[in-house]
Design a protein around this motif. Structure first.
Motif, PDB file in Angstrom:
ATOM      1  N   SER A 160       0.493  -1.399  -0.067  1.00 14.70           N
ATOM      2  CA  SER A 160       0.242   0.112  -0.460  1.00 14.70           C
ATOM      3  C   SER A 160       0.837   1.455   0.120  1.00 14.70           C
ATOM      4  N   TYR A 161       0.340   2.692  -0.529  1.00 14.72           N
ATOM      5  CA  TYR A 161       0.964   3.614  -0.083  1.00 14.72           C
ATOM      6  C   TYR A 161       1.342   3.668   1.741  1.00 14.72           C
ATOM      7  N   ALA A 162       0.644   3.930   2.014  1.00 14.68           N
ATOM      8  CA  ALA A 162       1.138   4.023   3.615  1.00 14.68           C
ATOM      9  C   ALA A 162       2.117   2.898   3.563  1.00 14.68           C
ATOM     10  N   GLN A 163       2.169   1.554   3.606  1.00 15.52           N
ATOM     11  CA  GLN A 163       3.732   0.522   3.559  1.00 15.52           C
ATOM     12  C   GLN A 163       4.958   1.390   2.663  1.00 15.52           C
ATOM     13  N   MET A 164       4.557   2.441   1.916  1.00 14.81           N
ATOM     14  CA  MET A 164       5.687   2.953   1.120  1.00 14.81           C
ATOM     15  C   MET A 164       6.116   3.671   1.510  1.00 14.81           C
ATOM     16  N   SER A 165       5.140   3.974   1.924  1.00  9.97           N
ATOM     17  CA  SER A 165       5.503   6.163   3.003  1.00  9.97           C
ATOM     18  C   SER A 165       6.745   5.732   3.771  1.00  9.97           C
ATOM     19  N   ALA A 166       5.754   4.739   4.594  1.00 12.18           N
ATOM     20  CA  ALA A 166       6.783   3.884   6.084  1.00 12.18           C
ATOM     21  C   ALA A 166       8.275   4.293   5.559  1.00 12.18           C
ATOM     22  N   PHE A 167       8.223   3.225   4.001  1.00 13.28           N
ATOM     23  CA  PHE A 167      10.018   2.912   4.036  1.00 13.28           C
ATOM     24  C   PHE A 167      10.474   4.375   3.851  1.00 13.28           C
ATOM     25  N   THR A 168       9.696   4.857   3.210  1.00 16.35           N
ATOM     26  CA  THR A 168      10.544   6.110   2.039  1.00 16.35           C
ATOM     27  C   THR A 168      10.212   7.484   3.322  1.00 16.35           C
ATOM     28  N   GLY A 169       9.644   7.486   4.002  1.00 13.80           N
ATOM     29  CA  GLY A 169       9.639   9.220   4.559  1.00 13.80           C
ATOM     30  C   GLY A 169       9.280  10.068   3.535  1.00 13.80           C
TER      31      GLY A 169
END
Length: 56
Positions: free
Chosen positions: A28-37
């Motif tokens: 999800s975008y939420a998961q990728m957001s957490a990874f990339t900041g």
């Protein structure tokens, strides 16, 4: 300065391609957001804009 701009463009391209692959893999975008900041809304907009640019 041109080399720095070129490096930034390549990093952004790699990030957007990572996000597109992540979406296809079920992240999800939420998961990728957490990874990339990168905030989720910003990441979603950037990826959609990049995908539109590359496919038209």
């Amino acid at each position: 300065m041109v080399s720095l701009g070129n490096a930034a463009a390549r990093i952004n391209q790699a990030l957007h391609e990572f996000a597109l692959v992540g979406l296809r893999a079920g992240l999800s975008y939420a998961q990728m957001s957490a990874f990339t900041g990168i905030p989720e809304d910003d990441l979603a907009k950037q990826v959609k804009d990049y995908h539109r640019l590359m496919t038209t």
